[in-house]
Design a protein around this motif. Structure first.
Motif, PDB file in Angstrom:
ATOM      1  N   ARG A   4     -27.383  69.505  46.027  1.00 49.89           N
ATOM      2  CA  ARG A   4     -27.671  68.100  46.343  1.00 49.89           C
ATOM      3  C   ARG A   4     -26.372  67.317  46.558  1.00 49.89           C
ATOM      4  O   ARG A   4     -26.257  66.544  47.509  1.00 49.89           O
ATOM      5  N   ALA A  29     -25.133  65.453  49.978  1.00 44.39           N
ATOM      6  CA  ALA A  29     -24.787  64.019  49.996  1.00 44.39           C
ATOM      7  C   ALA A  29     -23.370  63.818  50.541  1.00 44.39           C
ATOM      8  O   ALA A  29     -23.107  62.870  51.290  1.00 44.39           O
ATOM      9  N   PRO A  57     -23.504  65.103  54.879  1.00 48.42           N
ATOM     10  CA  PRO A  57     -24.904  64.930  55.293  1.00 48.42           C
ATOM     11  C   PRO A  57     -25.248  65.588  56.626  1.00 48.42           C
ATOM     12  O   PRO A  57     -26.426  65.797  56.906  1.00 48.42           O
ATOM     13  N   GLN A 114     -33.531  66.629  46.732  1.00 46.53           N
ATOM     14  CA  GLN A 114     -33.225  66.001  48.031  1.00 46.53           C
ATOM     15  C   GLN A 114     -32.723  67.007  49.059  1.00 46.53           C
ATOM     16  O   GLN A 114     -31.816  66.727  49.850  1.00 46.53           O
TER      17      GLN A 114
END
Ligand code: GUN
Ligand code: ZN
Length: 444
Positions: A220, A224, A227, A263
């Motif tokens: 994750r 982040a 991206p 995510q």
């Protein structure tokens, strides 16, 4: 007049836009029986009828003549493991035992950069000799495996997405790492390779069972921080696997929720298999604009189950075809499409050649979020394509001769075709592979 550096004459087939449902495919399909493709600097300048185009030729004598051949956009393989090339066709097991008995031991060899380099070269030749010009590829846990693959792909100018496997539990010690190591090594590979030429990086947690919560937290964090990288993993392939995930992650509502919670769903996320999804999981894939890879030969070989093509369209989830070598049994997209047809047959879904070639080209490109670069012959697209000989055996010749239209001819091609039908493969405007140019070995 458009300037060009190469001109190619032949029959062309592609799709001019992405389809929302299978009903649109015949309208979006473009077949030019006698066409002229102009290239410049590795990009498409134009595709026209020969009649219209020939007046623009500055050097008519320099046209590359592929009349009698069918030229389609290069095939896109949306899920494949390069280190498993050497254990393709391993007998007798389903997913979890197959991983333990065959896959992990073979993958351990990729700590050796020489082995990785040799197998990378072999692997890319297998892709190209089967008409596949772009793939989303699993390496092993060793960063060397990915360095070797990217180096080889870079030399060929291929559009390739790959990543180092991330795994920290439920696998042999020799293939596991700590979450921190996994994070650092992945970061270094992203710095070295992501967006270099036509190469891109995919964060590659193997699957939920070999990922601790801490490891998924690192994935994750990387997503982040970077991206525009891809996310590539496995999802809902086998019933025992799914039960195992539920027992490992009791706080999550299901298999996909493990990834979604961290995510890891999204426009550049590709989930291989998706054979046993729940309704809510189809919804999640749609809502997050995630993509799936349908791997028919693998799903049949490991006895995993039948992917639901109709539901995938109905739920509006992006889909591409994966060979999934070495659980998949071929690098060849034609053979893979033929098996996809049979998977459809077992569920009363008739996969037409038109639809099959869509998934293998523009549909796959869309699933990989690469449709602005590859997938068809629109001006400005990268010139990756495959020149197909529709009939190379006596049986194929007889069957093609009695086929009535292009749809039937392409269906016969995908049903009877294999690597012998791949006449040549072009990457970035260069012919990088040709049938019969390879030494046939010692047999005279
Ligand atoms: N799930 C986790 N790893 C693998 C793999 O290597 N192949 C397949 N088919 N499924 C997997
Ligand atoms: Zn796989």
């Amino acid at each position: 007049l458009p300037t060009y550096t190469q001109a190619i004459r032949g029959s062309f087939f592609d799709f001019t836009a992405v389809a929302e449902n299978p009903g649109q495919l015949t309208e979006l399909a473009r077949y030019i029986e006698d066409g002229l493709l102009l290239l410049n600097g590795g990009k498409i300048v134009s595709l026209q009828n020969w009649e219209e185009g020939q007046s623009q030729l500055s050097y008519p004598q320099a046209v590359i003549d592929y009349r009698g051949k069918l030229i389609v956009p290069g095939f896109v393989d949306t899920h494949i493991h390069y280190p498993q090339t050497e254990m393709i066709g391993a007998f007798g097991e389903q997913l979890l035992e197959w991983l333990q008995h065959y896959t992990f031991p073979v993958e351990s060899q990729y700590h050796c950069p020489t082995h990785a380099a040799n197998m990378s070269a072999f692997f890319l030749q297998q892709l190209l000799s089967n008409g596949t010009t772009t793939a989303l590829v699993f390496g092993t846990v060793h960063p060397q495996s990915v360095d070797a693959l990217f180096e080889a792909a870079h030399r060929l100018n291929m559009r390739l997405i790959a990543g180092k496997v991330m795994m920290d539990c439920n696998a042999p010690d020799y293939l596991t790492e700590t979450p921190e190591q996994s994070y650092q090594q992945t970061r270094e590979l992203i710095d070295r390779w992501h967006n270099r030429g036509r190469l891109s990086y995919a964060l590659t947690p193997r699957f939920a069972p070999t990922s601790s919560p801490a490891l998924l937290g690192k994935v994750r964090q990387l997503k982040a921080e970077f991206p525009d990288t891809w996310l590539h993993t496995h999802l809902s392939e086998n019933p025992q696997e799914i039960e195992w995930v539920k027992s490992l992650f009791p706080d999550r509502s299901g298999y996909l929720d493990v990834y979604d919670h961290y995510q890891l769903t999204g426009r550049r996320s590709v989930f291989a298999h998706c054979v046993h999804l729940e309704d809510s999981e189809w919804d999640c894939l749609h809502d997050t604009d995630s993509a799936v890879a349908f791997c028919p030969t693998s799903n049949l070989f490991l006895g995993s189950g039948l992917f639901n093509l109709k539901r995938c369209w109905d739920r509006q989830v992006k889909m591409g075809i994966g060979t999934d070598v070495g659980a998949g049994t071929t690098f060849n997209m034609l053979k893979t499409l033929a098996e996809g047809y049979k998977v459809g047959q077992l569920q009363r879904y008739s996969l037409s050649a038109c639809e099959a070639f869509y998934h293998a080209t523009l549909g796959g490109a869309k699933a990989l979020d690469l449709d602005s670069h590859i997938g068809n012959f629109l001006p400005g697209k990268e010139a990756d394509f495959v020149v197909i000989d529709p009939a190379v055996s006596e049986l194929q010749k007889m069957r093609q001769a009695n086929s009535r239209d292009i749809g039937e001819k392409m269906f016969v091609l995908m049903t009877l075709g294999d690597d012998r039908n791949i006449a040549s493969t072009w990457v970035n405007g260069q012919c990088v592979w040709q049938q019969n140019s390879v030494e046939k070995g010692e047999i005279a």
